[in-house]
Design an enzyme around this catalytic site. Structure first.
Site, PDB file in Angstrom:
ATOM      1  N   TYR A   1       0.736  -1.337  -0.091  1.00 56.26           N
ATOM      2  CA  TYR A   1       0.010  -0.041  -0.081  1.00 56.26           C
ATOM      3  C   TYR A   1       0.682   1.232   0.015  1.00 56.26           C
ATOM      4  CZ  TYR A   1      -3.617  -3.159   1.502  1.00 56.26           C
ATOM      5  OH  TYR A   1      -4.536  -4.477   1.810  1.00 56.26           O
TER       6      TYR A   1
ATOM      7  N   HIS B   1       1.141 -11.477   1.498  1.00 55.58           N
ATOM      8  CA  HIS B   1      -0.069 -10.762   0.999  1.00 55.58           C
ATOM      9  C   HIS B   1      -0.743 -11.598  -0.163  1.00 55.58           C
ATOM     10  CE1 HIS B   1      -1.331  -6.393   0.018  1.00 55.58           C
ATOM     11  NE2 HIS B   1      -2.269  -7.109  -0.011  1.00 55.58           N
TER      12      HIS B   1
HETATM   13  P1  NAP Z   1     -14.536  -1.604   2.328  1.00 52.72           P
HETATM   14  O1  NAP Z   1     -13.956  -1.301   3.557  1.00 52.72           O
HETATM   15  O2  NAP Z   1     -15.396  -3.093   1.991  1.00 52.72           O
HETATM   16  O3  NAP Z   1     -15.233  -0.488   1.629  1.00 52.72           O
HETATM   17  C1  NAP Z   1     -14.584   0.621   1.652  1.00 52.72           C
HETATM   18  C2  NAP Z   1     -15.855   1.612   0.910  1.00 52.72           C
HETATM   19  O4  NAP Z   1     -16.982   1.503   1.535  1.00 52.72           O
HETATM   20  C3  NAP Z   1     -15.344   3.040   0.928  1.00 52.72           C
HETATM   21  O5  NAP Z   1     -15.802   3.346  -0.591  1.00 52.72           O
HETATM   22  C4  NAP Z   1     -15.969   3.578   1.972  1.00 52.72           C
HETATM   23  O6  NAP Z   1     -16.275   5.031   1.473  1.00 52.72           O
HETATM   24  C5  NAP Z   1     -17.493   2.783   1.874  1.00 52.72           C
HETATM   25  N1  NAP Z   1     -17.733   2.996   3.308  1.00 52.72           N
HETATM   26  C6  NAP Z   1     -17.285   2.675   4.413  1.00 52.72           C
HETATM   27  N2  NAP Z   1     -18.286   2.534   5.788  1.00 52.72           N
HETATM   28  C7  NAP Z   1     -19.426   2.680   5.074  1.00 52.72           C
HETATM   29  C8  NAP Z   1     -20.679   2.552   5.543  1.00 52.72           C
HETATM   30  N3  NAP Z   1     -20.741   2.713   7.048  1.00 52.72           N
HETATM   31  N4  NAP Z   1     -21.724   2.665   4.714  1.00 52.72           N
HETATM   32  C9  NAP Z   1     -21.589   2.856   3.493  1.00 52.72           C
HETATM   33  N5  NAP Z   1     -20.220   2.909   2.747  1.00 52.72           N
HETATM   34  C10 NAP Z   1     -19.347   2.863   3.571  1.00 52.72           C
HETATM   35  O7  NAP Z   1     -13.358  -1.982   1.023  1.00 52.72           O
HETATM   36  P2  NAP Z   1     -11.843  -1.440   1.072  1.00 52.72           P
HETATM   37  O8  NAP Z   1     -11.540  -0.634   1.879  1.00 52.72           O
HETATM   38  O9  NAP Z   1     -11.231  -1.797  -0.293  1.00 52.72           O
HETATM   39  O10 NAP Z   1     -11.210  -2.919   1.965  1.00 52.72           O
HETATM   40  C11 NAP Z   1     -11.068  -2.832   3.206  1.00 52.72           C
HETATM   41  C12 NAP Z   1      -9.494  -3.188   3.757  1.00 52.72           C
HETATM   42  O11 NAP Z   1      -9.391  -4.564   3.411  1.00 52.72           O
HETATM   43  C13 NAP Z   1      -8.602  -2.428   3.111  1.00 52.72           C
HETATM   44  O12 NAP Z   1      -8.386  -1.072   3.548  1.00 52.72           O
HETATM   45  C14 NAP Z   1      -7.475  -3.316   3.237  1.00 52.72           C
HETATM   46  O13 NAP Z   1      -6.735  -3.120   4.657  1.00 52.72           O
HETATM   47  C15 NAP Z   1      -7.800  -4.909   3.221  1.00 52.72           C
HETATM   48  N6  NAP Z   1      -7.777  -5.349   2.149  1.00 52.72           N
HETATM   49  C16 NAP Z   1      -6.822  -6.345   1.768  1.00 52.72           C
HETATM   50  C17 NAP Z   1      -6.680  -7.195   0.418  1.00 52.72           C
HETATM   51  C18 NAP Z   1      -5.827  -8.226   0.401  1.00 52.72           C
HETATM   52  O14 NAP Z   1      -5.540  -8.625  -0.572  1.00 52.72           O
HETATM   53  N7  NAP Z   1      -5.429  -8.719   1.765  1.00 52.72           N
HETATM   54  C19 NAP Z   1      -7.338  -6.445  -0.587  1.00 52.72           C
HETATM   55  C20 NAP Z   1      -8.250  -5.715  -0.424  1.00 52.72           C
HETATM   56  C21 NAP Z   1      -8.555  -4.820   0.709  1.00 52.72           C
HETATM   57  P3  NAP Z   1     -16.193   6.258   2.450  1.00 52.72           P
HETATM   58  O15 NAP Z   1     -14.595   6.315   2.617  1.00 52.72           O
HETATM   59  O16 NAP Z   1     -16.540   7.598   1.916  1.00 52.72           O
HETATM   60  O17 NAP Z   1     -16.717   6.143   3.819  1.00 52.72           O
END
Ligand code: NAP
Length: 282
Positions: free
Chosen positions: A49, A107
């Site tokens: 990241y 990862h």
């Molecule tokens: P997520 O948490 O599923 O979704 C984030 C999105 O949802 C953002 O657009 C956010 O917008 C919105 N959101 C947040 N809270 C909300 C709520 N209560 N109601 C409506 N919308 C909401 O997806 P992500 O950030 O892509 O993934 C989460 C974490 O998983 C990453 O940050 C990372 O740490 C990890 N990850 C790991 C891998 C891997 O390969 N290991 C891959 C992908 C992700 P706003 O910011 O405008 O609130």
């Protein structure tokens, strides 16, 4: 914040703050500081990241004891193989400005995976990493790698939310006492998920938003979630999920939403090729 226990008896906060796609040099610093103020005590970053240094600075400046914060980071593919992984671990420690990392994951499941895993195991013995885990490991990949591991991973971080429930994988992970961590817990902001009828009707009943219902459901499933938000209200709301409980029937009303189809297939060779070509340093 509620805690879950890992297979090495260490505790992990059930909800962590994810910082995927938040830029370094300011935005990640601000987001992590705000998240810590809001009550998060678990931050999920990755070398890939490229924002570990902002995470580390925010933790230092928060004034919160290092021992009260759970930091997860991940080794990127470019640093796989035993020797490279040792350097990659040192680099994460340096970028984060800490003398240990709570949880360190491999990862992605490609390249010299087991060479890198061996370096992670050694770092546990040296006290540089407290727990180690895997990510994006499917059932086939688990079968491929498991016999080469002498320390059992504590978690497998995979795509998980009401539309992607990983039912078969979870059975095998449960048998091995490996806890699931949910990436894309909110479907990466997927409208169909956040506006799903069953979820909205529970949101109405409990006076919560759809995101909070989903995160509560994930918590009751025994899965760690890593929601990301840069919106201060949603950031706070996403950990305000411990003052209500979904009934068995309500849990089932979400269990039936599973499509069984992750949006990301780690076994897809085009994903392997694409991710293997991503360089994070010279
Ligand atoms: P997520 O948490 O599923 O979704 C984030 C999105 O949802 C953002 O657009 C956010 O917008 C919105 N959101 C947040 N809270 C909300 C709520 N209560 N109601 C409506 N919308 C909401 O997806 P992500 O950030 O892509 O993934 C989460 C974490 O998983 C990453 O940050 C990372 O740490 C990890 N990850 C790991 C891998 C891997 O390969 N290991 C891959 C992908 C992700 P706003 O910011 O405008 O609130």
């Amino acid at each position: 914040m509620k805690l879950f226990e890992l297979n090495n008896k260490k505790q992990i906060p059930a909800v962590g703050f994810g910082v995927f796609m938040i830029p370094n040099n300011g935005p990640t610093y601000d987001a992590v500081l705000a998240a810590l103020k809001a009550g998060y005590r678990h931050i999920d970053t990755a070398a890939g990241y490229m924002n570990e240094s902002d995470v580390g600075k925010a933790i230092k400046d928060s004034g919160i004891d290092r021992s009260d914060i759970f930091i997860t980071s991940k080794l990127w593919l470019q640093d796989y193989g035993y020797e490279n992984a040792k350097k990659g671990i040192e680099n994460s420690l340096k970028q984060l400005g800490v003398d240990y990392i709570d949880l360190y994951l491999l990862h992605q499941p490609y390249g010299d995976y087991l060479g890198a895993w061996k370096a992670l195991e050694e770092a546990v013995k040296e006290g540089k990493i407290k727990s180690i885990g895997i990510s994006n490991i499917t059932l086939n990949l688990w079968d491929k790698f498991k016999d080469g591991m002498s320390i059992m991973p504590v978690v497998n971080q995979v795509e998980f939310n009401p539309f992607v429930q990983q039912k078969e994988l979870r059975k095998v992970m449960n048998k091995n006492n490996i806890r699931l961590e949910a990436w894309y817990p909110l479907g990466h902001g997927n409208k169909d998920l956040l506006e799903n009828k069953a979820i909205l009707s529970l949101a109405d009943k409990y006076n919560k938003n759809a995101g909070q219902i989903i995160l509560r459901w994930i918590y009751q499933e025994g899965v760690i979630s890593l929601p990301k938000s840069t919106n201060p209200e949603r950031m706070k709301g996403n950990i305000d999920i411990f003052d209500f409980e979904l009934t068995d029937e309500e849990m089932q009303s979400i269990q039936i939403l599973d499509t069984g189809k992750p949006t990301h297939d780690p076994e897809d060779l085009s994903n392997e090729k694409r991710l293997m070509s991503v360089k994070i340093h010279d």
